[in-house]
Design a protein around this motif. Structure first.
Motif, mmCIF file in Angstrom:
data_model
loop_
_atom_site.group_PDB
_atom_site.id
_atom_site.type_symbol
_atom_site.label_atom_id
_atom_site.label_comp_id
_atom_site.label_asym_id
_atom_site.label_seq_id
_atom_site.Cartn_x
_atom_site.Cartn_y
_atom_site.Cartn_z
ATOM 1 N N GLU A 47 34.685 76.118 56.869
ATOM 2 C CA GLU A 47 33.925 75.975 58.114
ATOM 3 C C GLU A 47 32.683 76.850 58.020
ATOM 4 O OE1 GLU A 47 33.579 74.025 61.766
ATOM 5 O OE2 GLU A 47 35.207 73.884 60.318
ATOM 6 N N THR A 81 23.348 70.044 58.962
ATOM 7 C CA THR A 81 23.548 68.617 58.793
ATOM 8 C C THR A 81 24.173 68.368 57.426
ATOM 9 O OG1 THR A 81 21.405 68.193 57.752
ATOM 10 C CG2 THR A 81 21.486 68.151 60.170
ATOM 11 N N VAL A 82 24.685 67.174 57.252
ATOM 12 C CA VAL A 82 25.256 66.797 55.952
ATOM 13 C C VAL A 82 24.211 66.950 54.851
ATOM 14 C CG1 VAL A 82 26.041 64.783 54.631
ATOM 15 C CG2 VAL A 82 27.047 65.293 56.870
ATOM 16 N N ALA A 141 23.640 70.591 53.984
ATOM 17 C CA ALA A 141 24.749 71.156 53.223
ATOM 18 C C ALA A 141 24.655 70.763 51.753
ATOM 19 C CB ALA A 141 26.081 70.697 53.817
ATOM 20 N N ARG A 149 23.890 61.226 56.641
ATOM 21 C CA ARG A 149 23.088 62.354 56.164
ATOM 22 C C ARG A 149 22.608 63.264 57.292
ATOM 23 N NH1 ARG A 149 18.030 62.844 55.847
ATOM 24 N NH2 ARG A 149 17.954 63.462 53.662
ATOM 25 N N ARG A 192 24.158 63.720 60.274
ATOM 26 C CA ARG A 192 25.224 64.179 61.151
ATOM 27 C C ARG A 192 25.557 65.639 60.860
ATOM 28 N NH1 ARG A 192 30.183 60.100 61.269
ATOM 29 N NH2 ARG A 192 30.887 61.751 62.691
ATOM 30 N N TYR A 202 27.698 68.637 59.768
ATOM 31 C CA TYR A 202 28.828 68.785 58.847
ATOM 32 C C TYR A 202 30.106 69.171 59.602
ATOM 33 C CZ TYR A 202 31.661 70.877 55.113
ATOM 34 O OH TYR A 202 32.692 71.212 54.259
ATOM 35 N N THR A 203 29.964 69.959 60.654
ATOM 36 C CA THR A 203 31.126 70.435 61.402
ATOM 37 C C THR A 203 31.757 69.354 62.273
ATOM 38 O OG1 THR A 203 29.583 71.249 63.076
ATOM 39 C CG2 THR A 203 30.383 72.845 61.451
ATOM 40 N N GLU A 234 35.658 63.399 54.907
ATOM 41 C CA GLU A 234 34.205 63.267 54.773
ATOM 42 C C GLU A 234 33.576 64.588 54.347
ATOM 43 O OE1 GLU A 234 33.703 59.739 58.155
ATOM 44 O OE2 GLU A 234 33.590 61.857 58.713
ATOM 45 N N GLN A 235 34.091 65.709 54.866
ATOM 46 C CA GLN A 235 33.584 67.012 54.444
ATOM 47 C C GLN A 235 33.805 67.229 52.945
ATOM 48 O OE1 GLN A 235 35.491 69.894 56.971
ATOM 49 N NE2 GLN A 235 33.974 69.677 58.604
ATOM 50 N N VAL A 246 31.188 65.494 51.122
ATOM 51 C CA VAL A 246 29.921 66.243 51.204
ATOM 52 C C VAL A 246 29.898 67.335 50.139
ATOM 53 C CG1 VAL A 246 28.532 67.796 52.629
ATOM 54 C CG2 VAL A 246 29.535 65.751 53.641
ATOM 55 N N ARG A 289 27.324 67.785 47.072
ATOM 56 C CA ARG A 289 26.582 69.014 46.800
ATOM 57 C C ARG A 289 26.665 69.373 45.308
ATOM 58 N NH1 ARG A 289 28.359 74.435 49.831
ATOM 59 N NH2 ARG A 289 29.978 74.361 48.245
#
Length: 240
Positions: free
Chosen positions: A87, A93-94, A97, A133, A135, A137-138, A144-145, A148, A152
């Protein structure tokens, strides 16, 4: 790129090894699963493979070059680390990140440019989440995280991604979604080392499996060879 570990041992306290002469090797397009119980040395081995920890004996190398001789920036261009879900302190945002993965390619005070942002979009598209892209991240799901974090690593430009239990705490649908992306990216030349508790996922997605018991190699090879009947019995009892 070939990532190789030869007789790697590690001790947090002098004389008390948590890894004992572990070896593995993977080339472009390979997916290796590391299986074992908590405390078996999986995370420590990933840290040695990434260069975060230096083995107390043995050597980790990239294309024959010992990892210890590479600068952190050089290592980051070869090897990426995908942690378990976390967290962040801020609602990035995505895209933001994923953009963090471009840090090894930027100077000390340099700002990301159009090429970096294009690389981020390609990475998001590769894992199938370009549409989210912008949205936060949290505010996206755990599965989905994890995608991401994988994007990265791709944006970082690393040939090999080390994934620390990417399917942990996820339902079966999201587990197979993430590992399906791993397998697809492997067909494009990326290699992966994935730590896991789940032999069934290793059977389905791994090219090779390393089983760790008490920090030592129990078996290593193709899934059908490495996941032995004895290991399955111990796993069913919660012993490994």
């Amino acid at each position: 790129m070939r990532l190789t570990a030869i007789d790697v041992s590690y001790a947090y306290t002098h004389g008390e090894e948590v890894l004992h002469s572990v070896s593995l090797s993977l080339a472009d397009g390979d997916v290796t699963f590391i299986l074992g119980a908590n405390g078996s040395g999986k995370t420590t081995l990933l840290q040695c493979l990434s260069g975060v920890r230096q083995p107390t004996s043995g050597v980790v190398s990239v294309d024959g070059r010992p990892l210890i001789r590479l600068t952190p920036r050089e290592r980051a261009r070869w090897i990426g680390v995908v942690p378990q879900l976390h967290e962040p302190a801020f609602a990035f945002t995505v895209a933001e990140a994923v953009l963090m993965g471009r840090a090894p390619h930027l100077g000390l005070f340099a700002r990301p440019g159009p090429n970096d942002r294009a690389t981020v979009d390609r990475a998001l598209e590769a894992v199938g989440i370009l549409g989210m892209r912008d949205r936060a991240y949290t505010e996206i799901s755990g599965g989905e995280q994890q995608l991401v974090l994988g994007a990265r690593g791709l944006a970082q430009g690393a040939s090999c991604l080390l994934m620390d239990e990417p399917a942990a705490h996820l339902d079966p649908r999201h587990q197979h979604g993430i590992l399906g992306v791993v397998k697809d990216l492997a067909t494009r030349g990326n290699s992966f080392v994935v730590s896991s508790h789940q032999p069934d996922n290793a059977f389905r997605y791994a090219d090779s499996v390393l089983l760790l018991v008490g920090g030592a190699t129990h078996s290593y090879g193709r899934p059908s060879e490495a996941i032995t009947e004895a290991f399955v019995r111990l796993h069913a009892q919660g012993l490994v």
